[in-house]
Design a protein around this motif. Sequence first.
Motif, PDB file in Angstrom:
ATOM      1  N   PHE A  19       1.336  -1.249   0.050  1.00  0.00           N
ATOM      2  CA  PHE A  19       0.280   0.473   0.175  1.00  0.00           C
ATOM      3  C   PHE A  19       0.746   1.442   0.402  1.00  0.00           C
ATOM      4  O   PHE A  19       0.281   2.412  -0.789  1.00  0.00           O
ATOM      5  N   PHE A  20       1.678   1.202   0.629  1.00  0.00           N
ATOM      6  CA  PHE A  20       2.643   2.655   0.741  1.00  0.00           C
ATOM      7  C   PHE A  20       3.859   2.298  -0.424  1.00  0.00           C
ATOM      8  O   PHE A  20       4.537   3.401  -0.967  1.00  0.00           O
ATOM      9  N   ALA A  21       4.622   1.253  -0.999  1.00  0.00           N
ATOM     10  CA  ALA A  21       5.461   1.499  -2.187  1.00  0.00           C
ATOM     11  C   ALA A  21       4.833   0.760  -3.224  1.00  0.00           C
ATOM     12  O   ALA A  21       4.853  -0.936  -3.077  1.00  0.00           O
ATOM     13  N   PRO A  22       4.010   0.260  -4.201  1.00  0.00           N
ATOM     14  CA  PRO A  22       3.635  -0.146  -4.913  1.00  0.00           C
ATOM     15  C   PRO A  22       4.480  -1.030  -5.756  1.00  0.00           C
ATOM     16  O   PRO A  22       4.131  -1.970  -5.978  1.00  0.00           O
ATOM     17  N   LEU A  23       5.663  -0.196  -6.318  1.00  0.00           N
ATOM     18  CA  LEU A  23       6.240  -0.457  -6.841  1.00  0.00           C
ATOM     19  C   LEU A  23       7.320  -1.525  -5.981  1.00  0.00           C
ATOM     20  O   LEU A  23       7.742  -2.648  -6.513  1.00  0.00           O
ATOM     21  N   LEU A  24       6.823  -2.108  -5.084  1.00  0.00           N
ATOM     22  CA  LEU A  24       7.362  -3.436  -3.995  1.00  0.00           C
ATOM     23  C   LEU A  24       6.698  -4.872  -4.213  1.00  0.00           C
ATOM     24  O   LEU A  24       8.014  -5.584  -4.740  1.00  0.00           O
ATOM     25  N   SER A  25       6.366  -4.513  -5.211  1.00  0.00           N
ATOM     26  CA  SER A  25       5.946  -5.907  -5.924  1.00  0.00           C
ATOM     27  C   SER A  25       7.053  -6.329  -6.352  1.00  0.00           C
ATOM     28  O   SER A  25       6.528  -7.094  -7.629  1.00  0.00           O
ATOM     29  N   LEU A  26       7.181  -5.079  -7.420  1.00  0.00           N
ATOM     30  CA  LEU A  26       7.826  -5.916  -8.842  1.00  0.00           C
ATOM     31  C   LEU A  26       9.146  -6.034  -8.190  1.00  0.00           C
ATOM     32  O   LEU A  26       9.901  -6.690  -8.953  1.00  0.00           O
ATOM     33  N   VAL A  27       9.620  -5.539  -7.497  1.00  0.00           N
ATOM     34  CA  VAL A  27      10.749  -5.922  -6.546  1.00  0.00           C
ATOM     35  C   VAL A  27      11.030  -6.839  -6.291  1.00  0.00           C
ATOM     36  O   VAL A  27      11.863  -7.804  -6.132  1.00  0.00           O
ATOM     37  N   THR A  28      10.030  -7.104  -5.436  1.00  0.00           N
ATOM     38  CA  THR A  28       9.661  -8.347  -5.242  1.00  0.00           C
ATOM     39  C   THR A  28       9.605  -9.751  -5.713  1.00  0.00           C
ATOM     40  O   THR A  28      10.457 -11.008  -5.511  1.00  0.00           O
ATOM     41  N   PHE A  29       9.306  -9.574  -7.023  1.00  0.00           N
ATOM     42  CA  PHE A  29       9.164 -10.475  -8.174  1.00  0.00           C
ATOM     43  C   PHE A  29      10.577 -10.719  -8.683  1.00  0.00           C
ATOM     44  O   PHE A  29      11.018 -11.778  -8.748  1.00  0.00           O
ATOM     45  N   ILE A  30      10.982  -9.722  -8.722  1.00  0.00           N
ATOM     46  CA  ILE A  30      12.739  -9.953  -9.477  1.00  0.00           C
ATOM     47  C   ILE A  30      13.492 -10.234  -8.153  1.00  0.00           C
ATOM     48  O   ILE A  30      13.891 -11.156  -8.957  1.00  0.00           O
TER      49      ILE A  30
END
Length: 300
Positions: A132-143
């Motif tokens: 919720f606070f950092a939406p790009l965290l999902s992309l970072v976690t995927f990588i």
Amino acid sequence: MEKYSPKVDLLVNLMRSITLRIASLVLTIAAQYQLNNCDYACIGDVISGSTLQACSNSNLDIPGLCKRGICWENSVGAQYFKLTLLDFIVQLVLMVVDLARSKCCAGNISFDVTKHVLDIVYSQTICWMGLFFAPLLSLVTFIKFVLILFIKIIYIKTVCTPQDSFYQASRISSIFKYFLLLGFWVSVIPLSLFIGYITPSNSCGPFKYHTEDGYYGVVLDKLEKISWAPAQNILYLLGQMTTLYLIFSGVLLLIYYYYAQATAQGDLCTRIEKELNQISMQKKELVSRISEETARRLIQ
């Protein structure tokens, strides 16, 4: 020493480890909640006689006022970026240490199912908490997951040997899903408190014009801008508490239906297994009698 069956040993180790890991994440988000659970201070302007709202409380020394900073959502999201990066580095360091141990003195190391399941659940829980606070965290976690996947393939082939105790893959999969569900709820409940009780920052972010009506003010504005009246009415209806109660009740009934179905299938499998065991015992007894009768006739 504790002596459990392989399945119970797996469950106990997972519960201990995941409880400690998730407890650390709960303490982290609780500290952020406590740090930002107040409004921005209102300061009087001597020249104009009006009252201005501050953009940050970090430089104000007012008793009982939290130290909420400017763009506090970004600071919370940054904490979860740091946790994600730290978790990735820790996993790499541990694999390098295992590689050094295997080459120097220990030989091949047993593949620890508990540890690797724990790492996946912990990483996914960090992503859910900070999404919720950092939406790009999902992309970072995927990588991060993709990199760890290929690194662990090399790690398994060069360092690890199979564990002495074997577990059924289907049971491990179901246990893994239960712990993922636990991590999901541990993430959703604190985020609900943030969204429901803490006002957005008033100087940046997509919610900066909704400090009075909170985060859901954006949703209300979008609904009011819908030009087609039937769609607007349907969405308003879906937002009513009565509708939400009905949907929640339907979901509970569906969950209960699948639970009852799974229980019935489990009982059926158990009954079939018992019948197969009885048939096997009867077959062995029949073969034994045939052998005895054949031997007796040969003697005669």
